[in-house]
Design a protein around this motif. Structure first.
Motif, short mmCIF file in Angstrom:
data_model
loop_
_atom_site.label_atom_id
_atom_site.label_comp_id
_atom_site.label_asym_id
_atom_site.label_seq_id
_atom_site.Cartn_x
_atom_site.Cartn_y
_atom_site.Cartn_z
N PHE A 74 -68.55 -39.08 54.71
CA PHE A 74 -68.58 -37.56 54.85
C PHE A 74 -69.88 -37.16 55.85
CE2 PHE A 74 -65.67 -37.49 51.48
CZ PHE A 74 -64.51 -36.79 51.87
N ARG A 108 -70.63 -33.29 58.73
CA ARG A 108 -70.14 -32.05 58.33
C ARG A 108 -70.33 -30.76 59.20
NH1 ARG A 108 -73.44 -33.18 52.52
NH2 ARG A 108 -72.71 -35.39 52.52
N SER A 140 -64.25 -30.55 58.76
CA SER A 140 -64.15 -29.60 57.41
C SER A 140 -63.96 -30.33 56.30
CB SER A 140 -62.94 -28.63 57.79
OG SER A 140 -61.89 -29.05 57.57
N TYR A 148 -65.38 -32.19 54.19
CA TYR A 148 -66.49 -32.26 52.99
C TYR A 148 -66.53 -30.95 52.27
CZ TYR A 148 -71.01 -32.41 50.54
OH TYR A 148 -71.69 -32.27 49.45
N LYS A 149 -66.63 -29.85 53.38
CA LYS A 149 -66.68 -28.57 52.77
C LYS A 149 -65.60 -28.22 52.03
CE LYS A 149 -67.75 -24.12 52.80
NZ LYS A 149 -68.92 -23.53 52.08
N ASP A 177 -69.36 -26.44 46.50
CA ASP A 177 -70.59 -26.57 46.76
C ASP A 177 -71.46 -25.38 46.37
OD1 ASP A 177 -69.69 -24.34 48.38
OD2 ASP A 177 -70.32 -25.00 50.32
N ARG A 213 -61.76 -40.35 54.06
CA ARG A 213 -62.07 -38.76 54.31
C ARG A 213 -60.72 -37.82 53.90
NH1 ARG A 213 -65.66 -40.97 58.22
NH2 ARG A 213 -63.93 -41.60 59.59
#
Length: 557
Positions: free
Chosen positions: A332, A335, A339, A341-342, A347, A493
């Motif tokens: 990841f 970023r 999108s 990772y988000k 978070d 991913r």
């Protein structure tokens, strides 16, 4: 649209273990040990009995998808996850000698899958005696049984190698079992799926949602060929055989990639146009078995932090699986454009326990004060100085502060629909097959055949969907960018936490090297070549005539 799970009739778990005994459910719901013929001769030969039998066979999928055993056997001991603080089953990540033939996960999966297989065998064998039902419906139910049987043997052969191949109903107890060759098992799997495909519903979503469909069988058979291609049963045609099956799933059934990656696993959106097939769970404890438990395993210890307490929205944190540095920093790394990772990790947390507290992990400030709904923890995903962290009125969890208890939690499987904050038996359907995986498998089959342009376009279809709005062009790769390494990372991913990684690493032949390179636990030194197979359950060896001489253990265990 009704869901199959609501129609499962638990009497039909009267299916045999490999030695022929069955765990039959009596009319009052208690388990009784019996042979299947005592019920089957009077009931399974009827239209309703056949229908209830196949529904019961579907329930055996719950031994794998969304369970602790299914997750531990596919998430632990890989390159993208290591163990968190929870002490349970860490040896499955670290490959110590505690991971042996007596582990309950292995025995439970083996027994439940063989119960499911024998139910399928009974449905298939007894279908020829049915009256009062259309031949079309008989053919469809038999096709569903062959799909389930093929699925179970596919999982078993990947985990254990050669296993006992039973393709007819076990009626009387027997201890005569043998380990068939991997090639024979793959041949049986392929035959089942090829025979099933024409008779399954040619719709992406059955009216009785949860039943196997033609695209589900095509997707599964495509993956079977790709996996067989690197097994001891490999044939030169395997990748070419996979390609048209996977292309058909993409082209012929109205399935589409959802525009927003965040929506694929959004709570309440389990039935969507990207889902090829899912395993059904419910909110009814009488029909939910052990439930979908995936919601607990990927979460950090948020519930004892200032301003927080456990709730159903944030989940019951088992702290079982912690993403490796390789996952966070390499998989990841992008970023800005990507999108995923988000949309994969939590978070931030919002206060559900207002007040003033001493700080715990972020000592850039001594105390913090929160009102209801205030941010309590922010995980920016990058390091910052203590002085910079001090500017924020909440705790900032940066990578240098990650521990086995505190780390980015994954949100794909969160289940805020549970009845209370301690409930383990989740009710979300488990998405077992989805179209993005089909695209990636198709790209892999084309890459292996040297069709780099086609493979690149299929990878780009997944990547464009994963882009932040306006970043689609930046997410596309060129043919020169497409390497085997890129494929391994792209699958991580897209499919992280979806019970694929250990199986992927094994079929690629890189499990040992990837664990040694990227798993920070004792696995680095403990993993050996023989760990590409799991140990045969000891209870299976013990109940075979001749024990280990007739049903030998896998090497190394």
């Amino acid at each position: 649209m009704k869901k199959l799970a609501k129609n499962i009739n638990y009497w039909a778990k009267s299916t045999a273990l490999i030695l022929g005994l069955s765990a039959a459910v009596s009319c009052d719901g208690f388990l009784e040990e019996d042979v299947i013929s005592n019920i089957g001769d009077d009931y399974l030969n009827t239209p309703k009995g056949m229908n209830d039998g196949i529904n019961s066979a579907y329930s055996s999928m719950r031994a794998w998808y969304g369970t602790e055993r299914g997750n531990n056997l596919t998430i632990f001991g890989t390159d993208i996850f290591t163990n968190g603080a929870d002490g349970s089953y860490k040896y499955m990540n670290t490959y110590t000698n505690q991971f042996d033939s007596r582990v309950n996960h292995l025995q439970e999966l083996w027994d439940e899958f063989y119960r499911g297989i024998n139910t399928c065998n009974a449905v298939i064998d007894r279908s020829v005696n049915l009256t009062g039902i259309s031949q079309e419906l008989i053919d469809q139910r038999v096709a569903e049984a062959k799909f389930i049987r093929a699925h179970h043997y596919f999982i078993l052969v990947q985990l254990f190698g050669g296993v006992d191949l039973q393709l007819s109903e076990t009626i009387l107890p027997t201890k005569e079992v043998t380990r068939s060759s991997v090639a024979d098992i793959y041949a049986a799997i392929i035959k089942d799926l090829e025979e099933a495909i024409p008779n399954l519903e040619a719709e992406a979503k059955s009216d009785d949602y949860g039943r196997a469909t033609r695209p589900a069988a095509e997707h599964l058979l495509g993956r079977v060929y790709i996996t067989k291609a690197t097994s001891e049963a490999a044939e030169a045609s395997d990748y070419a055989n996979a390609e048209p099956l996977l292309q058909s799933v993409i082209d012929n059934y109205g399935l589409v990639l959802l525009p927003d990656f965040a929506d694929v696993h959004a709570f309440g959106n389990e039935i969507n146009d990207e889902v090829i097939w899912s395993v059904q769970y419910t909110r009814d404890p009488l029909t939910n078995g052990g439930g979908n438990n995936s919601h607990v395993f990927f979460l950090m210890e948020y519930d004892v932090q200032p301003g927080m307490q456990r709730d159903t929205e944030n989940g019951r944190p088992f702290k079982r699986y912690k993403s490796t540095d390789y996952t966070l920093n390499t998989i990841f790394a992008d970023r800005v454009n990507d999108s995923r990772y988000k949309n994969t990790y939590v978070d931030h947390f919002l206060s559900n326990n207002p007040g003033t507290f001493n700080t715990t992990f972020d000592k850039s400030k001594a105390t913090v004060t929160y009102a209801q709904g205030d941010t309590t923890i922010w995980l920016p995903g990058y390091n910052m100085s203590e002085a910079e962290r001090a500017k924020y009125p909440y705790q900032v969890l940066t990578p240098e502060l990650y521990t086995e208890r505190l780390f980015p939690p994954m949100k794909k499987h969160k289940d805020p629909g549970r009845v209370d904050r301690t409930q383990f038996e989740g009710g979300r359907d488990y998405i077992a097959m989805r179209l993005a995986d089909t695209y990636l498998l198709l790209a892999e089959s084309q890459f292996r055949q040297g069709k780099i342009g086609d493979a690149t376009e299929n990878i780009n279809a997944v990547r464009r969907r994963a882009a932040f709005p306006g970043k689609e062009a930046e997410m596309e790769i060129s043919e020169a960018d497409l390497t085997f390494e890129f494929i391994t990372e792209e699958r991580a991913r897209e499919l992280i936490g979806e019970q694929t990684r250990w199986l992927d690493l094994k079929r690629w032949g890189i499990l040992v090297e990837r664990v040694r390179a990227h798993n920070p636990s004792e696995a680095k030194t403990n993993i050996q070549d023989y760990h590409t197979l799991r140990p045969i359950p000891q209870n299976q060896i013990d109940r075979a005539e001749g024990n280990a001489s007739a049903f030998p253990q896998n090497p190394g265990y």
